[in-house]
Design a protein around this motif. Structure first.
Motif, PDB file in Angstrom:
ATOM      1  N   UNK A 194       4.579 -12.515   5.506  1.00  0.00           N
ATOM      2  CA  UNK A 194       3.841 -12.586   4.186  1.00  0.00           C
ATOM      3  C   UNK A 194       2.479 -12.305   4.176  1.00  0.00           C
ATOM      4  N   UNK A 195       2.051 -11.312   5.069  1.00  0.00           N
ATOM      5  CA  UNK A 195       0.619 -11.015   5.126  1.00  0.00           C
ATOM      6  C   UNK A 195       0.143 -10.322   3.984  1.00  0.00           C
ATOM      7  N   UNK A 196      -1.022 -10.377   3.494  1.00  0.00           N
ATOM      8  CA  UNK A 196      -1.473  -9.670   2.258  1.00  0.00           C
ATOM      9  C   UNK A 196      -2.710  -8.649   2.800  1.00  0.00           C
ATOM     10  N   UNK A 197      -2.867  -8.389   4.294  1.00  0.00           N
ATOM     11  CA  UNK A 197      -3.986  -7.613   4.754  1.00  0.00           C
ATOM     12  C   UNK A 197      -3.372  -6.228   4.436  1.00  0.00           C
ATOM     13  N   UNK A 198      -4.265  -5.391   4.319  1.00  0.00           N
ATOM     14  CA  UNK A 198      -3.976  -3.804   4.541  1.00  0.00           C
ATOM     15  C   UNK A 198      -3.221  -3.628   5.651  1.00  0.00           C
ATOM     16  N   UNK A 199      -2.038  -3.002   5.893  1.00  0.00           N
ATOM     17  CA  UNK A 199      -1.459  -2.695   6.915  1.00  0.00           C
ATOM     18  C   UNK A 199      -1.277  -1.172   7.108  1.00  0.00           C
ATOM     19  N   UNK A 200      -1.421  -0.687   8.302  1.00  0.00           N
ATOM     20  CA  UNK A 200      -1.447   0.842   8.853  1.00  0.00           C
ATOM     21  C   UNK A 200      -0.342   1.170   9.824  1.00  0.00           C
ATOM     22  N   UNK A 201       0.858   1.906   9.380  1.00  0.00           N
ATOM     23  CA  UNK A 201       1.796   2.236  10.237  1.00  0.00           C
ATOM     24  C   UNK A 201       1.048   3.444  11.128  1.00  0.00           C
ATOM     25  N   UNK A 202       1.101   3.187  12.729  1.00  0.00           N
ATOM     26  CA  UNK A 202       0.585   4.136  13.508  1.00  0.00           C
ATOM     27  C   UNK A 202       1.805   5.026  13.855  1.00  0.00           C
ATOM     28  N   UNK A 203       1.830   6.246  14.039  1.00  0.00           N
ATOM     29  CA  UNK A 203       2.787   7.527  14.160  1.00  0.00           C
ATOM     30  C   UNK A 203       2.399   8.136  15.377  1.00  0.00           C
ATOM     31  N   UNK A 204       3.508   7.993  16.409  1.00  0.00           N
ATOM     32  CA  UNK A 204       3.019   8.863  17.863  1.00  0.00           C
ATOM     33  C   UNK A 204       4.212  10.145  17.882  1.00  0.00           C
ATOM     34  N   UNK A 205       5.051  10.244  16.914  1.00  0.00           N
ATOM     35  CA  UNK A 205       5.978  11.091  17.282  1.00  0.00           C
ATOM     36  C   UNK A 205       6.443  11.693  15.776  1.00  0.00           C
ATOM     37  N   UNK A 206       6.773  12.952  15.943  1.00  0.00           N
ATOM     38  CA  UNK A 206       7.392  13.536  14.813  1.00  0.00           C
ATOM     39  C   UNK A 206       8.556  12.874  13.954  1.00  0.00           C
ATOM     40  N   UNK A 207       9.408  12.313  15.065  1.00  0.00           N
ATOM     41  CA  UNK A 207      10.637  11.659  14.162  1.00  0.00           C
ATOM     42  C   UNK A 207       9.981  10.633  13.302  1.00  0.00           C
ATOM     43  N   UNK A 208       9.019  10.026  13.745  1.00  0.00           N
ATOM     44  CA  UNK A 208       8.586   8.957  12.628  1.00  0.00           C
ATOM     45  C   UNK A 208       7.971   9.645  11.356  1.00  0.00           C
ATOM     46  N   UNK A 209       7.577  10.777  11.395  1.00  0.00           N
ATOM     47  CA  UNK A 209       6.928  11.310  10.037  1.00  0.00           C
ATOM     48  C   UNK A 209       7.970  11.245   8.792  1.00  0.00           C
ATOM     49  N   UNK A 210       9.081  11.616   9.787  1.00  0.00           N
ATOM     50  CA  UNK A 210      10.339  11.658   8.470  1.00  0.00           C
ATOM     51  C   UNK A 210      10.638  10.043   7.686  1.00  0.00           C
ATOM     52  N   UNK A 211      10.011   9.220   8.135  1.00  0.00           N
ATOM     53  CA  UNK A 211      10.321   7.724   7.515  1.00  0.00           C
ATOM     54  C   UNK A 211       9.330   7.362   6.810  1.00  0.00           C
ATOM     55  N   UNK A 212       8.206   8.300   6.144  1.00  0.00           N
ATOM     56  CA  UNK A 212       7.067   7.877   5.224  1.00  0.00           C
ATOM     57  C   UNK A 212       7.947   6.983   4.032  1.00  0.00           C
ATOM     58  N   UNK A 213       8.794   7.345   3.484  1.00  0.00           N
ATOM     59  CA  UNK A 213       9.187   6.484   2.236  1.00  0.00           C
ATOM     60  C   UNK A 213       9.399   5.060   2.815  1.00  0.00           C
ATOM     61  N   UNK A 214      10.281   4.913   3.943  1.00  0.00           N
ATOM     62  CA  UNK A 214      10.322   3.458   4.547  1.00  0.00           C
ATOM     63  C   UNK A 214       9.014   2.860   4.690  1.00  0.00           C
ATOM     64  N   UNK A 215       8.044   3.802   5.209  1.00  0.00           N
ATOM     65  CA  UNK A 215       6.640   3.030   5.667  1.00  0.00           C
ATOM     66  C   UNK A 215       6.111   2.383   4.524  1.00  0.00           C
ATOM     67  N   UNK A 216       6.114   3.339   3.353  1.00  0.00           N
ATOM     68  CA  UNK A 216       5.457   3.003   2.158  1.00  0.00           C
ATOM     69  C   UNK A 216       5.839   1.516   1.486  1.00  0.00           C
TER      70      UNK A 216
END
Length: 303
Positions: A194-216
């Motif tokens: 339940x953190x209310x901080x700003x959170x940043x998803x780091x991305x190291x692989x092209x595969x992860x870029x396809x998951x932006x909807x989930x990250x948001x």
């Protein structure tokens, strides 16, 4: 986040050994928006500010504790108490096998005296400087390798959040951005812890870029490698991937890593690198080993 954000990557690490208090104090004097802290737990659950789970590429641990390496030949932060870690000398990053310095033109290896420190010590330095100068520099901690910590019986995220909360980093307004490469762990940070901080998803692989909807669904921003933004060059002009547009359409800000004056690769100058990424690609901020150079550049562009 309307203006472009400058994040001091491991402090002023282009000038002093990364993640030392000296590198953080120097970075602070340059007045970036945020200073970064990579976090790994000690044996006695103190979050240590160090780039990864190993000690043998930034300290003299092999000389001080020669018998404490694991079967793989590496020395791990998690095998040492905080007091033991304080006995080590920190130096510019080097290859533990050859001893060669990673960035040969940076601060000379094994010169001067630098130590490891805890997250609490660094927060107190930054908050103390905010108090004494009247400035408001934020912190940008990263949870390193949560699965490794779980395997060693430790919940690094919970420990870190408790410490952040005790220093009044609790909400999106508190100038603390928490980052992690592990998507499941960052989602847990939001949904379970339940953190209310700003959170940043780091991305190291092209595969992860396809998951932006989930990250948001749990994060406020993404931290890709800057090369994931660059597609190709045509007639001397960069063509970009759709990463920035997609992220912005999902209300995710974009803070790529890492801008290095001494490792340009795709660019002829540091200024060109910054201009292309900040103003042609339209990133919202960036991690840099040279905060002064990024701040000077952005100030000039504004004027």
């Amino acid at each position: 986040m309307n203006s472009k954000i400058v994040i001091a990557h491991r402090g002023a690490s282009g000038y002093l050994p990364e993640h030392t208090m000296e590198a953080k104090a120097m970075a602070y004097a340059m007045l970036p928006d945020y200073i970064e802290q990579d976090l790994v737990l000690s044996k006695d659950d103190v979050p240590i500010v160090i780039h990864d789970i190993y000690l043998d590429d930034v300290t003299n641990v092999a000389r001080i504790f020669p018998n404490r390496k694991r079967e793989d030949g590496r020395y791990y932060v998690i095998d040492f108490t905080f007091n033991e870690l304080l006995q080590l000398q920190v130096s510019e990053r080097f290859n533990p096998t050859t001893g060669a310095q990673l960035y040969p033109n940076r601060f000379p290896k094994n010169k001067a005296s630098f130590k490891l420190h805890s997250l609490q010590q660094e927060i107190e330095l930054i908050q103390g400087l905010n108090y004494s100068t009247g400035n408001f520099v934020g912190i940008y901690p990263e949870i390193k390798n949560p699965n490794f910590h779980y395997k060693n019986g430790k919940d690094i995220t919970k420990i870190t959040l408790d410490i952040l909360s005790s220093y009044d980093y609790k909400t999106e307004e508190d100038k603390c951005i928490l980052q992690c490469f592990d998507a499941k762990e960052l989602e847990r940070t939001r949904m379970v812890l339940k953190s209310k901080l700003l959170l940043v998803q780091l991305i190291e692989s092209t595969e992860k870029i396809k998951r932006l909807d989930y990250f948001s669904s749990y994060a406020n921003g993404i931290g890709p490698w800057y090369k994931q933004i660059l597609d190709k060059k045509e007639n001397g002009k960069w063509i970009f991937t759709d990463l920035i547009n997609k992220a912005h359409n999902l209300n995710l800000f974009v803070h790529p890593y890492t801008f290095r004056h001494d490792q340009l690769e795709d660019f002829t100058s540091f200024e060109e690198m910054m201009h292309v990424l900040f103003f042609e690609a339209n990133i919202d901020g960036g991690f840099t080993d040279f905060p002064d150079k990024m701040i000077t550049f952005l100030r000039k562009e504004k004027s």
